[in-house]
Write a protein that holds these residues in place. Structure first.
Motif, PDB file in Angstrom:
ATOM      1  N   GLY A  84      53.541  11.349  50.948  1.00  0.00           N
ATOM      2  CA  GLY A  84      54.630  11.363  49.753  1.00  0.00           C
ATOM      3  C   GLY A  84      54.090  10.538  48.598  1.00  0.00           C
ATOM      4  O   GLY A  84      54.267  10.852  47.414  1.00  0.00           O
ATOM      5  N   ALA A  85      54.056   9.239  48.870  1.00  0.00           N
ATOM      6  CA  ALA A  85      53.667   8.207  47.846  1.00  0.00           C
ATOM      7  C   ALA A  85      52.764   8.569  47.369  1.00  0.00           C
ATOM      8  O   ALA A  85      52.268   8.536  46.020  1.00  0.00           O
ATOM      9  N   VAL A  86      51.345   8.938  48.042  1.00  0.00           N
ATOM     10  CA  VAL A  86      50.023   9.299  47.315  1.00  0.00           C
ATOM     11  C   VAL A  86      50.333  10.689  46.381  1.00  0.00           C
ATOM     12  O   VAL A  86      49.792  10.570  45.378  1.00  0.00           O
ATOM     13  N   THR A  87      51.059  11.690  46.993  1.00  0.00           N
ATOM     14  CA  THR A  87      51.236  12.915  46.264  1.00  0.00           C
ATOM     15  C   THR A  87      51.864  12.442  44.805  1.00  0.00           C
ATOM     16  O   THR A  87      51.664  12.961  43.721  1.00  0.00           O
ATOM     17  N   SER A  88      53.012  11.481  44.755  1.00  0.00           N
ATOM     18  CA  SER A  88      53.740  11.471  43.665  1.00  0.00           C
ATOM     19  C   SER A  88      53.060  10.623  42.606  1.00  0.00           C
ATOM     20  O   SER A  88      52.985  10.830  41.381  1.00  0.00           O
ATOM     21  N   VAL A  89      52.117   9.580  43.165  1.00  0.00           N
ATOM     22  CA  VAL A  89      51.238   8.798  42.383  1.00  0.00           C
ATOM     23  C   VAL A  89      50.167   9.611  41.712  1.00  0.00           C
ATOM     24  O   VAL A  89      49.861   9.711  40.378  1.00  0.00           O
ATOM     25  N   THR A  90      49.591  10.503  42.317  1.00  0.00           N
ATOM     26  CA  THR A  90      48.722  11.460  41.852  1.00  0.00           C
ATOM     27  C   THR A  90      49.035  12.477  40.833  1.00  0.00           C
ATOM     28  O   THR A  90      48.547  12.675  39.625  1.00  0.00           O
ATOM     29  N   LEU A  91      50.299  13.127  41.103  1.00  0.00           N
ATOM     30  CA  LEU A  91      50.838  13.650  40.036  1.00  0.00           C
ATOM     31  C   LEU A  91      51.327  12.865  38.861  1.00  0.00           C
ATOM     32  O   LEU A  91      50.830  13.495  37.636  1.00  0.00           O
ATOM     33  N   ARG A  92      51.688  12.030  38.863  1.00  0.00           N
ATOM     34  CA  ARG A  92      52.173  11.024  38.031  1.00  0.00           C
ATOM     35  C   ARG A  92      50.936  10.969  36.934  1.00  0.00           C
ATOM     36  O   ARG A  92      50.857  10.759  35.608  1.00  0.00           O
ATOM     37  N   ALA A  93      49.758  10.522  37.489  1.00  0.00           N
ATOM     38  CA  ALA A  93      48.385  10.309  37.036  1.00  0.00           C
ATOM     39  C   ALA A  93      47.873  11.297  36.160  1.00  0.00           C
ATOM     40  O   ALA A  93      47.180  11.029  35.314  1.00  0.00           O
ATOM     41  N   ILE A  94      48.015  12.557  36.783  1.00  0.00           N
ATOM     42  CA  ILE A  94      47.413  13.705  36.100  1.00  0.00           C
ATOM     43  C   ILE A  94      48.212  14.214  35.098  1.00  0.00           C
ATOM     44  O   ILE A  94      47.727  15.163  34.086  1.00  0.00           O
ATOM     45  N   LEU A  95      49.450  14.063  34.902  1.00  0.00           N
ATOM     46  CA  LEU A  95      50.340  14.553  33.772  1.00  0.00           C
ATOM     47  C   LEU A  95      49.686  14.441  32.335  1.00  0.00           C
ATOM     48  O   LEU A  95      49.819  15.238  31.553  1.00  0.00           O
ATOM     49  N   ALA A 101      47.942  20.175  48.389  1.00  0.00           N
ATOM     50  CA  ALA A 101      48.280  21.267  47.643  1.00  0.00           C
ATOM     51  C   ALA A 101      50.020  21.132  47.328  1.00  0.00           C
ATOM     52  O   ALA A 101      50.387  21.956  46.483  1.00  0.00           O
ATOM     53  N   ASN A 102      50.491  20.418  47.838  1.00  0.00           N
ATOM     54  CA  ASN A 102      51.977  20.135  47.649  1.00  0.00           C
ATOM     55  C   ASN A 102      52.167  19.587  46.303  1.00  0.00           C
ATOM     56  O   ASN A 102      53.147  19.561  45.525  1.00  0.00           O
ATOM     57  N   ILE A 103      51.073  19.040  45.566  1.00  0.00           N
ATOM     58  CA  ILE A 103      51.078  18.481  44.325  1.00  0.00           C
ATOM     59  C   ILE A 103      51.386  19.523  43.183  1.00  0.00           C
ATOM     60  O   ILE A 103      52.302  19.660  42.364  1.00  0.00           O
ATOM     61  N   VAL A 104      50.677  20.844  43.429  1.00  0.00           N
ATOM     62  CA  VAL A 104      50.949  22.050  42.847  1.00  0.00           C
ATOM     63  C   VAL A 104      52.452  22.564  42.889  1.00  0.00           C
ATOM     64  O   VAL A 104      52.925  22.757  41.811  1.00  0.00           O
ATOM     65  N   VAL A 105      52.876  22.460  43.951  1.00  0.00           N
ATOM     66  CA  VAL A 105      54.271  22.927  44.218  1.00  0.00           C
ATOM     67  C   VAL A 105      55.242  21.846  43.480  1.00  0.00           C
ATOM     68  O   VAL A 105      56.451  22.639  42.856  1.00  0.00           O
ATOM     69  N   MET A 106      54.838  20.613  43.565  1.00  0.00           N
ATOM     70  CA  MET A 106      55.769  19.786  43.096  1.00  0.00           C
ATOM     71  C   MET A 106      55.739  20.071  41.421  1.00  0.00           C
ATOM     72  O   MET A 106      56.825  20.053  40.709  1.00  0.00           O
ATOM     73  N   TYR A 107      54.440  20.034  40.939  1.00  0.00           N
ATOM     74  CA  TYR A 107      54.409  20.376  39.390  1.00  0.00           C
ATOM     75  C   TYR A 107      55.089  21.595  39.068  1.00  0.00           C
ATOM     76  O   TYR A 107      55.962  21.606  38.207  1.00  0.00           O
ATOM     77  N   ALA A 108      55.252  22.984  39.809  1.00  0.00           N
ATOM     78  CA  ALA A 108      55.869  24.009  39.755  1.00  0.00           C
ATOM     79  C   ALA A 108      57.628  23.735  39.534  1.00  0.00           C
ATOM     80  O   ALA A 108      58.159  24.166  38.730  1.00  0.00           O
ATOM     81  N   LEU A 109      57.758  22.891  40.576  1.00  0.00           N
ATOM     82  CA  LEU A 109      59.293  22.536  40.639  1.00  0.00           C
ATOM     83  C   LEU A 109      59.975  22.046  39.459  1.00  0.00           C
ATOM     84  O   LEU A 109      60.738  22.232  38.967  1.00  0.00           O
ATOM     85  N   PHE A 110      59.006  20.759  39.180  1.00  0.00           N
ATOM     86  CA  PHE A 110      59.458  19.889  38.107  1.00  0.00           C
ATOM     87  C   PHE A 110      59.349  20.621  36.599  1.00  0.00           C
ATOM     88  O   PHE A 110      60.050  20.366  35.758  1.00  0.00           O
TER      89      PHE A 110
END
Length: 182
Positions: A154-165, A48-57
Motif C-alpha cells: 500500500g505504501a509502495v502503491t501510494s508513492v508510485t502514484l504520487r511519483a508518476i502524477l 494494477a491497483n495504481i490504475v484503479v486508484m488513479y481512476a477513483l481520485f
C-alpha cells in the motif's frame, strides 16, 4: 465545424478508460509473471491497483468500479475462476473502503492512508473470498503475512502514484482530484 464539448469530453473519457484498462491488464500480466524471492504463494505487488486508484481520485468512483470489474474479468480469463474470484473480492472491498474514506469521511485522509487502507482491505477481501472457496477458516491463518504485505505494498502503491502524477499531467492526463464532485 464547432466542437461539441460534451461529446468530446465523453469520447476522451472512454478513450482514457480504455487506456487505463490496457495498462491495468499489462501490469496485472507482468505482475503474474514476476517471481520475486521472499513472496509467498499468491502474493503480488498490486501494481494494477495504481490504475484503479488513479481512476477513483481523478475520474470518479463509477470509472474506478468499471476498471475494477474489468480487471477481475481479465484475471478470470487469464488465470482462472479462483484467481478471478479472489481478484473481484479483494478489488471490490478495497474500492469500497477507499471510496468511503475519500468521498464520505469529513477529515480528508492522505493518499498514503487511502492506499494502505485499500491494500489491507484488498488482502482481507481475498482472504474472505478464499474462506468461501475453501469453506473453512484456514485462509485466515495467512492473514498476518498478507496484512504485513498489504502495509508495505500500500505504501509502495501510494508513492508510485504520487511519483508518476507530474508526468501524467505533462502529457495531458487529468491530475485534478474529483473529491467533492460526487
Amino acid at each position: 465545424m464547432p466542437r461539441n464539448d460534451r461529446n468530446y469530453k465523453k469520447t476522451h473519457e472512454i478513450a482514457l478508460s480504455g487506456l487505463l484498462f490496457a495498462l491495468a491488464m499489462a501490469l496485472s500480466f507482468i505482475e503474474g509473471t514476476l517471481v520475486i524471492p521472499g513472496l509467498m504463494p499468491g502474493m503480488k505487488l498490486g501494481l494494477a491497483n495504481i490504475v484503479v486508484m488513479y481512476a477513483l481520485f481523478f475520474m470518479g468512483a463509477k470509472q474506478a468500479l468499471i476498471l475494477d470489474l474489468l480487471k477481475a474479468l481479465f484475471v478470470f480469463l487469464v488465470s482462472g475462476w479462483t484467481a478471478g474470484f479472489l481478484s473481484l473480492c479483494g478489488g471490490l472491498l478495497s474500492l469500497l473502503v477507499m471510496w468511503v474514506l475519500y468521498y464520505h469521511v469529513p477529515v480528508r485522509p492522505t493518499w498514503f492512508i487511502l492506499s494502505v487502507c485499500g491494500a489491507l482491505s484488498h488482502n482481507i477481501g481475498q482472504l474472505l473470498g478464499a474462506g468461501v472457496i475453501l469453506s473453512s477458516k484456514m485462509s485466515l491463518y495467512y492473514a498476518p503475512v498478507m496484512l504485513v504485505m498489504g502495509l508495505i505494498m500500500g505504501a509502495v502503491t501510494s508513492v508510485t502514484l504520487r511519483a508518476i502524477l507530474p508526468a501524467l499531467g505533462k502529457i495531458g492526463y487529468n491530475t485534478h482530484e474529483k473529491r467533492g464532485e460526487e
